[in-house]
Each structure stands twice: as C-alpha cells, then as structure tokens.
Design a protein around this motif. Structure first.
Motif, PDB file in Angstrom:
ATOM      1  N   PRO A   1      58.327  71.515  17.960  1.00  0.00           N
ATOM      2  CA  PRO A   1      57.950  70.772  19.474  1.00  0.00           C
ATOM      3  C   PRO A   1      59.184  70.198  19.873  1.00  0.00           C
ATOM      4  O   PRO A   1      60.260  69.668  19.165  1.00  0.00           O
ATOM      5  CB  PRO A   1      56.896  69.680  18.996  1.00  0.00           C
ATOM      6  N   GLY A   2      59.378  70.471  21.039  1.00  0.00           N
ATOM      7  CA  GLY A   2      60.720  70.198  21.829  1.00  0.00           C
ATOM      8  C   GLY A   2      61.732  70.894  21.820  1.00  0.00           C
ATOM      9  O   GLY A   2      62.713  70.726  22.625  1.00  0.00           O
ATOM     10  N   ALA A   3      61.685  71.785  20.746  1.00  0.00           N
ATOM     11  CA  ALA A   3      63.044  72.767  20.775  1.00  0.00           C
ATOM     12  C   ALA A   3      63.121  73.734  21.890  1.00  0.00           C
ATOM     13  O   ALA A   3      62.077  74.200  22.228  1.00  0.00           O
ATOM     14  CB  ALA A   3      63.067  73.451  19.569  1.00  0.00           C
ATOM     15  N   PRO A   4      64.148  73.951  22.521  1.00  0.00           N
ATOM     16  CA  PRO A   4      64.261  75.058  23.716  1.00  0.00           C
ATOM     17  C   PRO A   4      63.898  76.526  22.989  1.00  0.00           C
ATOM     18  O   PRO A   4      64.521  76.851  22.124  1.00  0.00           O
ATOM     19  CB  PRO A   4      65.560  74.651  24.257  1.00  0.00           C
ATOM     20  N   LEU A   5      62.986  77.144  23.701  1.00  0.00           N
ATOM     21  CA  LEU A   5      62.688  78.444  23.328  1.00  0.00           C
ATOM     22  C   LEU A   5      63.028  79.413  24.392  1.00  0.00           C
ATOM     23  O   LEU A   5      62.514  79.082  25.735  1.00  0.00           O
ATOM     24  CB  LEU A   5      61.222  78.550  22.819  1.00  0.00           C
ATOM     25  N   LEU A   6      63.411  80.606  24.368  1.00  0.00           N
ATOM     26  CA  LEU A   6      63.387  81.510  25.294  1.00  0.00           C
ATOM     27  C   LEU A   6      63.064  82.962  24.755  1.00  0.00           C
ATOM     28  O   LEU A   6      63.315  83.403  23.827  1.00  0.00           O
ATOM     29  CB  LEU A   6      65.355  81.730  25.698  1.00  0.00           C
ATOM     30  N   ASP A   7      62.186  83.365  25.643  1.00  0.00           N
ATOM     31  CA  ASP A   7      61.705  84.680  25.241  1.00  0.00           C
ATOM     32  C   ASP A   7      61.915  85.909  26.113  1.00  0.00           C
ATOM     33  O   ASP A   7      61.849  85.769  27.397  1.00  0.00           O
ATOM     34  CB  ASP A   7      59.921  84.491  25.015  1.00  0.00           C
ATOM     35  N   PHE A   8      61.955  87.122  25.321  1.00  0.00           N
ATOM     36  CA  PHE A   8      62.103  88.269  26.126  1.00  0.00           C
ATOM     37  C   PHE A   8      61.641  89.512  25.545  1.00  0.00           C
ATOM     38  O   PHE A   8      61.394  89.644  24.079  1.00  0.00           O
ATOM     39  CB  PHE A   8      63.936  88.733  26.083  1.00  0.00           C
ATOM     40  N   VAL A   9      61.266  90.463  26.260  1.00  0.00           N
ATOM     41  CA  VAL A   9      60.777  91.651  25.856  1.00  0.00           C
ATOM     42  C   VAL A   9      61.975  92.686  25.727  1.00  0.00           C
ATOM     43  O   VAL A   9      62.752  92.726  26.810  1.00  0.00           O
ATOM     44  CB  VAL A   9      59.693  92.169  26.571  1.00  0.00           C
ATOM     45  N   VAL A  10      62.199  93.273  24.932  1.00  0.00           N
ATOM     46  CA  VAL A  10      63.347  94.381  24.714  1.00  0.00           C
ATOM     47  C   VAL A  10      63.082  95.825  24.858  1.00  0.00           C
ATOM     48  O   VAL A  10      62.319  96.407  23.890  1.00  0.00           O
ATOM     49  CB  VAL A  10      64.323  94.051  23.635  1.00  0.00           C
ATOM     50  N   LEU A  11      63.336  96.588  25.806  1.00  0.00           N
ATOM     51  CA  LEU A  11      63.094  97.988  25.941  1.00  0.00           C
ATOM     52  C   LEU A  11      63.974  98.729  25.085  1.00  0.00           C
ATOM     53  O   LEU A  11      64.957  98.683  25.384  1.00  0.00           O
ATOM     54  CB  LEU A  11      62.831  98.402  27.386  1.00  0.00           C
ATOM     55  N   ALA A  12      63.648  99.170  23.886  1.00  0.00           N
ATOM     56  CA  ALA A  12      64.402  99.918  23.057  1.00  0.00           C
ATOM     57  C   ALA A  12      64.656 101.338  23.197  1.00  0.00           C
ATOM     58  O   ALA A  12      65.307 101.939  22.677  1.00  0.00           O
ATOM     59  CB  ALA A  12      64.169  99.433  21.473  1.00  0.00           C
ATOM     60  N   GLY A  13      63.528 101.901  23.950  1.00  0.00           N
ATOM     61  CA  GLY A  13      63.536 103.227  24.257  1.00  0.00           C
ATOM     62  C   GLY A  13      63.910 103.663  25.499  1.00  0.00           C
ATOM     63  O   GLY A  13      64.867 102.986  26.289  1.00  0.00           O
ATOM     64  N   SER A  14      63.648 104.941  26.027  1.00  0.00           N
ATOM     65  CA  SER A  14      63.856 105.530  27.210  1.00  0.00           C
ATOM     66  C   SER A  14      63.126 104.997  28.521  1.00  0.00           C
ATOM     67  O   SER A  14      63.592 105.166  29.512  1.00  0.00           O
ATOM     68  CB  SER A  14      64.063 106.901  27.133  1.00  0.00           C
ATOM     69  N   GLY A  15      61.946 104.414  28.210  1.00  0.00           N
ATOM     70  CA  GLY A  15      61.347 103.852  28.982  1.00  0.00           C
ATOM     71  C   GLY A  15      61.777 102.854  30.046  1.00  0.00           C
ATOM     72  O   GLY A  15      62.758 101.966  29.713  1.00  0.00           O
ATOM     73  N   ARG A  16      61.718 102.851  31.362  1.00  0.00           N
ATOM     74  CA  ARG A  16      62.305 102.047  32.462  1.00  0.00           C
ATOM     75  C   ARG A  16      61.517 101.824  33.574  1.00  0.00           C
ATOM     76  O   ARG A  16      60.513 102.821  33.824  1.00  0.00           O
ATOM     77  CB  ARG A  16      63.629 102.706  33.097  1.00  0.00           C
ATOM     78  N   PHE A  17      61.525 100.611  34.136  1.00  0.00           N
ATOM     79  CA  PHE A  17      60.707 100.373  35.231  1.00  0.00           C
ATOM     80  C   PHE A  17      61.027 101.151  36.682  1.00  0.00           C
ATOM     81  O   PHE A  17      62.323 101.036  36.970  1.00  0.00           O
ATOM     82  CB  PHE A  17      60.701  98.596  35.513  1.00  0.00           C
TER      83      PHE A  17
ATOM     84  N   SER B   1      70.173  69.384  17.286  1.00  0.00           N
ATOM     85  CA  SER B   1      68.692  69.307  17.329  1.00  0.00           C
ATOM     86  C   SER B   1      68.344  70.832  17.262  1.00  0.00           C
ATOM     87  O   SER B   1      66.897  71.067  16.633  1.00  0.00           O
ATOM     88  CB  SER B   1      68.472  68.608  18.545  1.00  0.00           C
ATOM     89  N   ILE B   2      68.775  71.947  17.828  1.00  0.00           N
ATOM     90  CA  ILE B   2      68.534  73.348  17.748  1.00  0.00           C
ATOM     91  C   ILE B   2      68.685  73.723  16.352  1.00  0.00           C
ATOM     92  O   ILE B   2      67.886  74.203  15.854  1.00  0.00           O
ATOM     93  CB  ILE B   2      69.241  74.092  18.727  1.00  0.00           C
ATOM     94  N   GLN B   3      69.648  73.350  15.523  1.00  0.00           N
ATOM     95  CA  GLN B   3      69.985  73.685  14.144  1.00  0.00           C
ATOM     96  C   GLN B   3      68.881  73.186  13.211  1.00  0.00           C
ATOM     97  O   GLN B   3      68.245  73.639  12.432  1.00  0.00           O
ATOM     98  CB  GLN B   3      71.441  73.194  13.715  1.00  0.00           C
ATOM     99  N   ASP B   4      68.446  71.836  13.493  1.00  0.00           N
ATOM    100  CA  ASP B   4      67.538  71.014  12.869  1.00  0.00           C
ATOM    101  C   ASP B   4      65.906  72.011  13.154  1.00  0.00           C
ATOM    102  O   ASP B   4      65.480  72.233  12.189  1.00  0.00           O
ATOM    103  CB  ASP B   4      67.324  69.933  13.296  1.00  0.00           C
ATOM    104  N   ALA B   5      65.689  72.581  14.077  1.00  0.00           N
ATOM    105  CA  ALA B   5      64.672  73.275  14.612  1.00  0.00           C
ATOM    106  C   ALA B   5      64.518  74.494  13.783  1.00  0.00           C
ATOM    107  O   ALA B   5      63.598  74.910  13.247  1.00  0.00           O
ATOM    108  CB  ALA B   5      64.336  73.610  16.179  1.00  0.00           C
TER     109      ALA B   5
END
Length: 199
Positions: free
Chosen positions: A119-135, A165-169
C-alpha cells in the motif's frame, strides 16, 4: 494402417492448434523478458500473487525509481481497435474479426492486487504489444510496443536512484510473488492473505 496414421496426424495437428495460444503467449513474454534483460532491469517474470478473487498471474514486474512497473504482455497480430475501458478490443486479421478481453482491465486487476500487498507504493501499469498487431486510430493510454517500453524504462531510470520506500516495497513484494510450479499447477489457496476481501 493409413487410417491410423491419418488419425495420429489429426490428433497431433489438433493438439498443436490447442497449444498455439499458449506458445504465442510464451513467445511474447520471452521477447519482453529479453528487452528487460537488455535494459539490465531489476525484474520478476511470470509471477503469481493472491488477490480477492484467488490467484492472478503477472507477466513482469520491474523496479524503477518512479515505482514498480506492472507489465501485461500480448502477442497479438492484425489491426486492433479499442472501444474504451471495460469493453473488449476488436482484432481484425484479414476478414476475420475477434473480440479480445481488454488487457488494460486485466492489468488493472494486477495493480489492485499489488496495491494491497504494498500500500502506498507508486505503481505504473502498461500493456506491451509484443507481436505485429497495431492499433488503427488512437492507441489507448498505457499501451506500448517493445521499442516504446525500452524508451519508457530509460525515461523512468533517468530519474536517478530508486528511493528507499520503493526498494522496501519491492522487498515486501518479492516473497509474495510466487514462481513455484506447485502454486501454478495446483492453484493453492493457502497463499491468499486472510485480510483480502472482495470489493
């Protein structure tokens, strides 16, 4: 004899067809793992953690000065269209159209599970397109290709050293991120913390 051989070929072909999505998924995760390795990133790959619904599998967690990065890898092909959160993506491969569960929503579940653990740790989330699909059209926020992931990690790492603090998390998270085959195969519920309740 010919009938038996044809039957065997049919079974092999059908088995390979059933395994194809798993193989594609593993290939995509391997590509992202390689990218993380080239970046010399501190990462956990293919981990299982508990949440309010049981167990959830996370493709990659990465430690950065900006926070813990949660990556969901998708090895899609074709043209992709986003219809907004809580709605599936549409995939076109030639004339074939598929509805795909929105991986941004999938990754939101991962983020919620991590927020409970650290709790309280900064979190960043991403979806990675690893194939040839593109928007075609607007790319949803939080979706990256592998080259874009490398640039994003460089940008995050340019912020300097990882705060304590992030290392502790991260150290709190590591023992909760299961990679053992017993958890994966049996889906052991014993790892679910008592304090997790459905929301």
């Amino acid at each position: 004899m010919i009938a038996v051989e044809l039957g065997g070929l049919f079974i092999v072909g059908w088995s390979l067809r059933l395994l194809q999505p798993s193989i594609k998924g593993m290939t995509g995760e391997w590509k992202v793992r390689q990218a993380l390795s080239w970046q010399k990133a501190t990462a956990l790959n293919d981990v299982i953690i508990a949440d309010d619904r049981g167990l959830t599998q996370i493709d990659h967690l990465v430690l950065t000065p900006a926070g813990i990065v949660v990556l969901e890898t998708k090895n899609y092909g074709g043209k992709l269209y986003d219809r907004g959160r809580k709605r599936p993506w549409t995939q076109y491969i030639g004339k074939q159209q598929n509805q795909i569960h929105n991986p941004l929503d999938q990754n939101y579940r991962h983020r919620k599970a991590l927020a409970f653990l650290v709790p309280g740790a900064p979190l960043l989330d991403f979806v990675v397109l690893a194939g040839s699909g593109r928007f075609s059209g607007v790319v949803p926020q939080g979706v990256l290709t592998i080259p874009e992931l490398r640039r994003k990690l460089n940008e995050l790492n340019d912020l300097g050293s990882v705060p304590e603090s992030i290392q502790d998390a991260w150290h709190t998270l590591q023992p909760a991120a299961h990679t053992d085959s017993a958890t994966r195969v049996n889906g052991q519920k014993s790892i679910i913390p008592d304090k997790i309740v459905s929301s």
